[in-house]
Design a protein around this motif. Sequence first.
Motif, PDB file in Angstrom:
ATOM      1  N   GLU A 110     -44.759  22.409  16.732  1.00 46.67           N
ATOM      2  CA  GLU A 110     -44.754  23.504  17.707  1.00 46.67           C
ATOM      3  C   GLU A 110     -46.061  24.290  17.651  1.00 46.67           C
ATOM      4  O   GLU A 110     -46.642  24.614  18.689  1.00 46.67           O
ATOM      5  CB  GLU A 110     -43.569  24.450  17.463  1.00 46.67           C
ATOM      6  CG  GLU A 110     -42.227  23.844  17.770  1.00 46.67           C
ATOM      7  CD  GLU A 110     -41.664  22.971  16.636  1.00 46.67           C
ATOM      8  OE1 GLU A 110     -42.195  23.026  15.506  1.00 46.67           O
ATOM      9  OE2 GLU A 110     -40.719  22.217  16.904  1.00 46.67           O
ATOM     10  N   GLU A 111     -46.526  24.584  16.434  1.00 46.89           N
ATOM     11  CA  GLU A 111     -47.785  25.313  16.283  1.00 46.89           C
ATOM     12  C   GLU A 111     -48.958  24.468  16.782  1.00 46.89           C
ATOM     13  O   GLU A 111     -49.879  24.996  17.406  1.00 46.89           O
ATOM     14  CB  GLU A 111     -48.001  25.700  14.818  1.00 46.89           C
ATOM     15  CG  GLU A 111     -47.040  26.761  14.324  1.00 46.89           C
ATOM     16  CD  GLU A 111     -47.138  26.955  12.824  1.00 46.89           C
ATOM     17  OE1 GLU A 111     -47.326  28.114  12.400  1.00 46.89           O
ATOM     18  OE2 GLU A 111     -47.027  25.947  12.092  1.00 46.89           O
ATOM     19  N   SER A 112     -48.912  23.170  16.517  1.00 43.05           N
ATOM     20  CA  SER A 112     -49.994  22.289  16.966  1.00 43.05           C
ATOM     21  C   SER A 112     -50.050  22.206  18.488  1.00 43.05           C
ATOM     22  O   SER A 112     -51.131  22.198  19.072  1.00 43.05           O
ATOM     23  CB  SER A 112     -49.826  20.895  16.372  1.00 43.05           C
ATOM     24  OG  SER A 112     -50.039  20.927  14.979  1.00 43.05           O
ATOM     25  N   LEU A 113     -48.899  22.148  19.145  1.00 46.43           N
ATOM     26  CA  LEU A 113     -48.872  22.097  20.612  1.00 46.43           C
ATOM     27  C   LEU A 113     -49.386  23.392  21.245  1.00 46.43           C
ATOM     28  O   LEU A 113     -49.820  23.385  22.394  1.00 46.43           O
ATOM     29  CB  LEU A 113     -47.466  21.784  21.112  1.00 46.43           C
ATOM     30  CG  LEU A 113     -47.025  20.336  20.956  1.00 46.43           C
ATOM     31  CD1 LEU A 113     -45.523  20.199  21.158  1.00 46.43           C
ATOM     32  CD2 LEU A 113     -47.786  19.427  21.913  1.00 46.43           C
ATOM     33  N   ALA A 114     -49.353  24.475  20.494  1.00 42.23           N
ATOM     34  CA  ALA A 114     -49.808  25.770  21.007  1.00 42.23           C
ATOM     35  C   ALA A 114     -51.195  26.163  20.481  1.00 42.23           C
ATOM     36  O   ALA A 114     -51.673  27.261  20.765  1.00 42.23           O
ATOM     37  CB  ALA A 114     -48.802  26.852  20.630  1.00 42.23           C
ATOM     38  N   ILE A 119     -58.291  19.590  20.421  1.00 40.62           N
ATOM     39  CA  ILE A 119     -58.135  18.342  19.671  1.00 40.62           C
ATOM     40  C   ILE A 119     -56.805  18.353  18.924  1.00 40.62           C
ATOM     41  O   ILE A 119     -56.088  17.350  18.903  1.00 40.62           O
ATOM     42  CB  ILE A 119     -59.322  18.100  18.711  1.00 40.62           C
ATOM     43  CG1 ILE A 119     -60.615  17.894  19.507  1.00 40.62           C
ATOM     44  CG2 ILE A 119     -59.053  16.885  17.820  1.00 40.62           C
ATOM     45  CD1 ILE A 119     -61.867  17.809  18.654  1.00 40.62           C
ATOM     46  N   VAL A 120     -56.443  19.478  18.352  1.00 39.28           N
ATOM     47  CA  VAL A 120     -55.156  19.606  17.660  1.00 39.28           C
ATOM     48  C   VAL A 120     -54.017  19.366  18.649  1.00 39.28           C
ATOM     49  O   VAL A 120     -53.059  18.645  18.352  1.00 39.28           O
ATOM     50  CB  VAL A 120     -55.010  20.990  16.988  1.00 39.28           C
ATOM     51  CG1 VAL A 120     -53.617  21.185  16.414  1.00 39.28           C
ATOM     52  CG2 VAL A 120     -56.063  21.174  15.904  1.00 39.28           C
ATOM     53  N   ARG A 121     -54.127  19.940  19.838  1.00 36.48           N
ATOM     54  CA  ARG A 121     -53.089  19.757  20.865  1.00 36.48           C
ATOM     55  C   ARG A 121     -52.990  18.296  21.301  1.00 36.48           C
ATOM     56  O   ARG A 121     -51.901  17.796  21.568  1.00 36.48           O
ATOM     57  CB  ARG A 121     -53.365  20.663  22.060  1.00 36.48           C
ATOM     58  CG  ARG A 121     -53.235  22.145  21.665  1.00 36.48           C
ATOM     59  CD  ARG A 121     -53.375  23.072  22.826  1.00 36.48           C
ATOM     60  NE  ARG A 121     -52.262  22.846  23.733  1.00 36.48           N
ATOM     61  CZ  ARG A 121     -52.370  22.982  25.052  1.00 36.48           C
ATOM     62  NH1 ARG A 121     -53.503  23.333  25.602  1.00 36.48           N
ATOM     63  NH2 ARG A 121     -51.323  22.772  25.814  1.00 36.48           N
ATOM     64  N   ILE A 122     -54.113  17.600  21.365  1.00 39.12           N
ATOM     65  CA  ILE A 122     -54.104  16.178  21.716  1.00 39.12           C
ATOM     66  C   ILE A 122     -53.426  15.370  20.614  1.00 39.12           C
ATOM     67  O   ILE A 122     -52.590  14.507  20.895  1.00 39.12           O
ATOM     68  CB  ILE A 122     -55.533  15.673  22.012  1.00 39.12           C
ATOM     69  CG1 ILE A 122     -56.020  16.274  23.332  1.00 39.12           C
ATOM     70  CG2 ILE A 122     -55.580  14.152  22.036  1.00 39.12           C
ATOM     71  CD1 ILE A 122     -57.497  16.087  23.594  1.00 39.12           C
ATOM     72  N   PHE A 123     -53.762  15.663  19.350  1.00 35.00           N
ATOM     73  CA  PHE A 123     -53.064  14.996  18.253  1.00 35.00           C
ATOM     74  C   PHE A 123     -51.554  15.197  18.403  1.00 35.00           C
ATOM     75  O   PHE A 123     -50.771  14.275  18.202  1.00 35.00           O
ATOM     76  CB  PHE A 123     -53.503  15.551  16.893  1.00 35.00           C
ATOM     77  CG  PHE A 123     -54.903  15.200  16.457  1.00 35.00           C
ATOM     78  CD1 PHE A 123     -55.629  14.165  17.026  1.00 35.00           C
ATOM     79  CD2 PHE A 123     -55.497  15.913  15.434  1.00 35.00           C
ATOM     80  CE1 PHE A 123     -56.917  13.852  16.597  1.00 35.00           C
ATOM     81  CE2 PHE A 123     -56.773  15.611  14.983  1.00 35.00           C
ATOM     82  CZ  PHE A 123     -57.484  14.581  15.562  1.00 35.00           C
ATOM     83  N   ALA A 124     -51.145  16.416  18.765  1.00 32.18           N
ATOM     84  CA  ALA A 124     -49.720  16.757  18.863  1.00 32.18           C
ATOM     85  C   ALA A 124     -49.027  16.055  20.026  1.00 32.18           C
ATOM     86  O   ALA A 124     -47.876  15.630  19.890  1.00 32.18           O
ATOM     87  CB  ALA A 124     -49.550  18.271  18.975  1.00 32.18           C
TER      88      ALA A 124
END
Length: 162
Positions: A110-114, A119-124
Motif C-alpha cells: 500500500e505504501e509502495s503504491l502511494a 519507480i517504487v510505484r512501478i515495482f508495486a
Amino acid sequence: MATWSGIKKKLETEYLAQSLRGHIQYYATSYSKSPDHEGRAAIRYDGKEIIKGCYWNNWMKAELFPRDEKWEKRMTTENAYMDDTALKLGVFDQRCFYRAFEEFDNQSIEESLASDNLIVRIFAILDRRTGKRRLLLIQKTIKDEPETFQEFFAIRAKAENI
C-alpha cells in the motif's frame, strides 16, 4: 545494501506477478571504466526497454525539467524523487533503482503504491501482492496517473486479462 543480482532476483522471482514472469526484466549496470562506476538502468518488457536511464543524462538533460515546486526536491535529493518527467527524460541511473528497491522492499505494498517515487510505484504495480481487485480499483482512476505508470498498468492489466 544488497547486490544487484540479489535485487534483480527478488524483483523478478519473489515480487513479480506470476503472469509477468519471463516478460519483465530489470536491468542495472555500472561501468568499471567510468568515473565513480556510473551506469544505467532499465525495465524491459519482452526485450523492449520501457523506461531507461543513464547517469550521463542527468547533467545533460537537467535543464529540461519544468521549474515547478517539485524542481528543488528533484535536484536536491540525488534523484530519490522520480516523477514522470525524470523517467521520460531518462534522468536516472542504477543508483536510483537501488534506492527505489530499498524503499519498496522495506514497506507495505500500500505504501509502495502511494510512493512519491514513480519507480517504487512501478515495482508495486508489477508486484504479485497487487491483486486483481486492487488493479480494478486503480483502473477507475488510471487516467489521473502519470503516463509512464499508465503504461506499466496496461502491461499488468493485459497480463491479468483485465
